[in-house]
Scaffold this motif. Structure first.
Motif: not given
Lengths: 109, 152
Positions: B56-57, B60-61, B64, B118-119, B122-123, B125-126, B129-130
Motif C-alpha cells: 500500500s505504501i 501510494d509513493e 503519487n 526534508q521529505i 524519502l518515498g 527510499h521507502l 527498502r520495503m
C-alpha cells in the motif's frame, strides 16, 4: 482516516486511525495546523489504530515537529510494526520521540 | 512461479491467480481509488497485513509521483497490475508520462536533525527498502516499474 483529539494536563492527544498517505495527509495537516494555531505546545500522537504511513504522512509529522520546539513538543506512541519500520527506514525513529504506550509518552512531558 | 499441475490425462491445469487491474488518469486525486481497491483485494485474498501495508505504501509513493510530476500539462494514463502468487505479490505500474527512473534518485540523508530534514526522495527510499525487488524499464514510450514482495 479518523482523527480525534483530547486534552489532558496541558498535552493535546491526537489519535490517528486508518492510513496516513497522500490521500489523507491534507486532512491530517489541516487538523495539526489547527492544533498548533490554537497554541498547543505539547502534542502526543496516538498511533494505536494507525494502519500505515507513507512519506506524505511523514511530511505532516515532520512539519509538526519543526513547529513544536524542534521536535521537543511532539511525542508519538502505539506504533504498529509497519509504522515503526517506516520510522526506522526514514530515520524518524532517531529524530522524533517514540514511546510504546500512552503512559510512557505522557510521563514527564 | 509454480509449474502447472498435471492431470492423469496429461493436460495442464493452471490455477487462476488472483489479480487486480486498474487504469487511472494523470491525476493524484485518483490514487485513493487504487489504494481502496488494493485494500479490498488484499482482504478478499487474505494477503498478510505486513505485506498489504508495505505494498500500500509503495503504491501510494509511486502512483503519487507518477500522477503529480509525470504529466506536465498533458494527458495520459497510469495502469496498475497486481498478481498474487502462492509465495509472492507482484505489482507492475506502467505510465505514459515523461521518462523518469525513480531508482536513479539519490538516497536521502536520514541522519539529519528535525530542523534540517526534508521529505524529498524519502518515498522512493521507502519503496526500495520495503520491497524485495524493484525494477524500472523504459518500454514502448512508457515508464514500467515492477515490484515484488515475498509473502513469507
Amino acid at each position: 482516516m479518523d482523527i480525534t483529539m483530547r486534552a489532558q494536563n496541558g498535552v493535546t492527544i491526537v489519535a490517528l486511525g486508518g492510513s496516513l498517505d497522500s490521500n489523507t495527509s491534507p486532512k491530517a495537516q489541516q487538523e495539526m495546523d489547527g492544533i498548533l494555531a490554537g497554541g498547543a505546545k505539547k502534542v502526543a500522537v496516538d498511533c494505536t489504530t494507525l494502519d500505515y504511513i507513507s512519506s506524505a504522512g511523514l511530511r505532516v509529522m515532520l512539519g509538526a515537529a519543526k513547529k513544536l520546539n524542534g521536535g521537543a513538543g511532539l511525542r508519538l506512541f502505539g506504533l504498529n510494526q509497519s509504522v515503526r519500520e517506516v520510522f526506522d527506514i526514514s530515520g524518524f525513529s532517531k529524530i522524533l520521540a517514540v514511546f510504546n504506550s500512552e503512559a510512557d509518552a505522557l510521563r514527564g512531558f | 512461479m509454480h509449474p502447472p499441475a498435471k492431470t492423469r490425462k496429461g493436460c495442464h491445469i493452471v490455477a487462476a491467480m488472483p489479480s487486480l487491474r486498474m487504469t487511472i488518469g494523470p491525476d493524484p486525486g485518483q490514487v485513493a481509488g487504487v489504494s481502496q481497491a488494493f485494500a479490498d483485494f488484499a482482504q478478499a485474498h487474505k494477503v498478510p497485513p505486513a505485506v498489504r501495508r508495505s505494498v500500500s505504501i509503495a503504491l501510494d509513493e509511486l502512483l503519487n509521483n507518477a500522477t503529480a510530476y509525470g504529466f506536465p500539462g498533458r494527458g495520459g494514463d497510469v495502469s496498475v497490475e497486481v498478481d498474487l502468487a502462492p509465495d509472492r505479490l507482484s505489482v507492475t505500474l506502467s505510465d505514459s508520462g515523461k521518462p523518469f527512473n525513480p531508482l536513479e534518485m539519490a538516497e536521502p540523508d536520514t541522519a539529519l536533525s528535525v530542523d534540517e530534514r526534508q521529505i524529498g526522495g524519502l518515498g522512493i527510499h521507502l519503496v526500495r527498502r520495503m520491497m524485495d525487488d524493484v525494477a524500472y524499464h523504459r518500454r514502448d514510450e512508457r515508464n514500467v516499474i515492477t515490484l515484488t514482495k515475498r509473502l513469507a
